[in-house]
Design an enzyme around this catalytic site. Structure first.
Site, PDB file in Angstrom:
ATOM      1  CG  ASP A  17     -43.996  55.660  23.086  1.00  0.00           C
ATOM      2  OD1 ASP A  17     -44.457  54.562  23.441  1.00  0.00           O
ATOM      3  OD2 ASP A  17     -43.604  56.512  23.913  1.00  0.00           O
TER       4      ASP A  17
ATOM      5  CD  GLU B  84     -36.552  57.696  27.485  1.00  0.00           C
ATOM      6  OE1 GLU B  84     -37.397  58.306  26.791  1.00  0.00           O
ATOM      7  OE2 GLU B  84     -35.561  58.253  28.008  1.00  0.00           O
TER       8      GLU B  84
ATOM      9  CE1 TYR C  61     -57.344  43.094  15.698  1.00  0.00           C
ATOM     10  CE2 TYR C  61     -56.195  43.556  17.749  1.00  0.00           C
ATOM     11  CZ  TYR C  61     -56.738  44.000  16.551  1.00  0.00           C
ATOM     12  OH  TYR C  61     -56.674  45.324  16.223  1.00  0.00           O
TER      13      TYR C  61
ATOM     14  CG  HIS D 271     -47.527  56.643  21.807  1.00  0.00           C
ATOM     15  ND1 HIS D 271     -47.925  55.543  21.060  1.00  0.00           N
ATOM     16  CD2 HIS D 271     -47.202  57.600  20.911  1.00  0.00           C
ATOM     17  CE1 HIS D 271     -47.831  55.835  19.770  1.00  0.00           C
ATOM     18  NE2 HIS D 271     -47.403  57.066  19.651  1.00  0.00           N
TER      19      HIS D 271
END
Length: 398
Positions: A102, A372, A299, A97
């Protein structure tokens, strides 16, 4: 079932997804982990687009529906061990990841848990979309749409964690925010032979060199360099230094912020190729040289709805310190663009760069990691926009 605090829970989830990454269209265990995580606090879900997940939270009465999307796939990258990731480094060799998906998945799980607990406090619905395969064209967004993932949805929001944006900073802008991606290949056919007798040959390597040298200059002449990027990534052809090959292939890519510029660059490439064929033509060799151009339009341009973005900006500036609502568009591309072609909404960036924690690598690096602390901020951002939209949708979609 006792659940840890929301922040502890989403950090645990993020580390679990990071430890067991799966590539695009192969997110089978990721899908199960998402569904099991939702079930932990009582929210049922179902599969969509093969390895995706969709769930819906119904409020205390009728109202609009807003969708929140996370992408779930990883990249074919071997993760480097660091001082941070010892507890959660990828267990899958060659898969990582490395783009923050994630974190996106954990954030939207956190949103799901928070809004499920608040479901008696708002009217309307919140649809949670855990989408597979953002990293691999044609992407999972189209499949989600084809399978009814946006049916009944009035608006949609999503975010992306970025390693080159300072931690906690929020960036977005109205209108075009991320570029279209366009890959191309050119097969140039000449006539091979020995380098000692060039008069008997039409050298495709020389023609390829002309294409490479002229195409980027011409694209910059036709389209302002601030509005596009253009480059070549691979050249193949030939076997030995003294043998002129019959053909060469060159591969490249260009990105733009509107379809008109895309067409302009594609036409310029065609004109350059035609000019070079004329330059190297040999009246004694019928059909030589020639070329085959193949353009893959990936895209599309990601366009944030101006009204929705303005309303969200007013809200976010009240809640957070570092909000840039006039950020410069970037040349990265995202299949979230397909959703914004169907319903109004917005996509935003959330920074994770933190030199104090030695978290400085950009997305797609084998050493990429997250601070985090941004996970809970991501939950707060998405929940705040969703609840504000459900309370006063007329300010977001006119």
């Amino acid at each position: 079932m006792f659940l840890p605090s929301l922040e502890q829970w989403i950090i645990q989830k993020r580390r679990e997804f990071h430890r067991y990454p799966e590539l695009s269209f192969n997110e089978c265990m990721t899908q199960k982990r998402i569904m099991d995580s939702l079930k932990e606090f009582g929210l049922e879900s179902s599969s969509i687009a093969g390895t995706g997940v969709v769930a819906e939270i119904t409020g205390n009465g009728p109202g609009p529906c807003i969708a929140i999307r996370a992408d779930t796939d990883a990249l074919p990258i071997q993760e480097e061990e660091s001082d941070h990731n010892g507890e959660y480094i990828s267990c899958h060799k060659g898969v990582m990841h490395a783009c923050g998906h994630d974190g996106h998945t954990a954030i939207v799980l956190g949103v799901a848990r928070m809004l499920f607990e608040k479901r008696h406090e708002f009217s309307g619905k919140v649809r949670l979309i855990f989408q597979p395969a953002e990293e691999q064209y044609p992407g999972g967004a189209c499949q989600v749409i084809e399978h009814g993932g946006l049916e009944g949805v009035d608006a949609i929001i999503g975010l992306h964690i970025f390693g080159d944006v300072d931690v906690g900073n929020v960036r977005f802008c109205p209108g075009p925010f991320m570029a279209s991606s366009n890959d191309f290949s050119v097969r140039i056919i000449g006539k091979g032979g020995h380098v000692s007798t060039p008069g008997y040959c039409v050298n495709p390597i020389e023609m390829a060199a002309d294409v490479i040298s002229r195409a980027r200059l011409e694209s910059a002449r036709k389209v302002d360099p601030s509005r596009h990027v253009f480059g070549f990534g691979a050249v193949t052809g030939g076997t030995r230094s003294n043998i002129i090959p019959d053909e060469v292939q060159i591969f490249g890519s260009f990105r733009t912020f509107n379809e008109m510029d895309t067409v302009t660059i594609e036409n310029a490439l065609e004109n350059i190729l035609g000019s070079i064929m004329n330059k190297y033509s040999d009246k004694d060799l019928a059909g030589v040289p020639s070329y085959e151009l193949d353009v893959l339009h990936g895209y599309p341009v990601l366009v944030n709805n101006p009204d929705f973005t303005a309303a969200a900006s007013r809200l976010l500036k009240q809640l957070f310190v570092n909000v840039d609502d006039n950020a410069s568009p970037i040349f990265g591309s995202e299949d979230f663009a397909y959703y914004l072609r169907q319903v109004p909404g917005m996509f935003l960036f959330l920074g994770t760069r933190n030199p104090e924690k030695d978290i400085i690598e950009n997305n797609h690096s084998s050493s990429f990691d997250l601070d985090e602390a941004v996970l809970m901020q991501g939950v707060q951002i998405l929940c705040s926009i969703a609840l504000d939209f459900l309370k006063k949708p007329e300010e977001y979609i006119y």
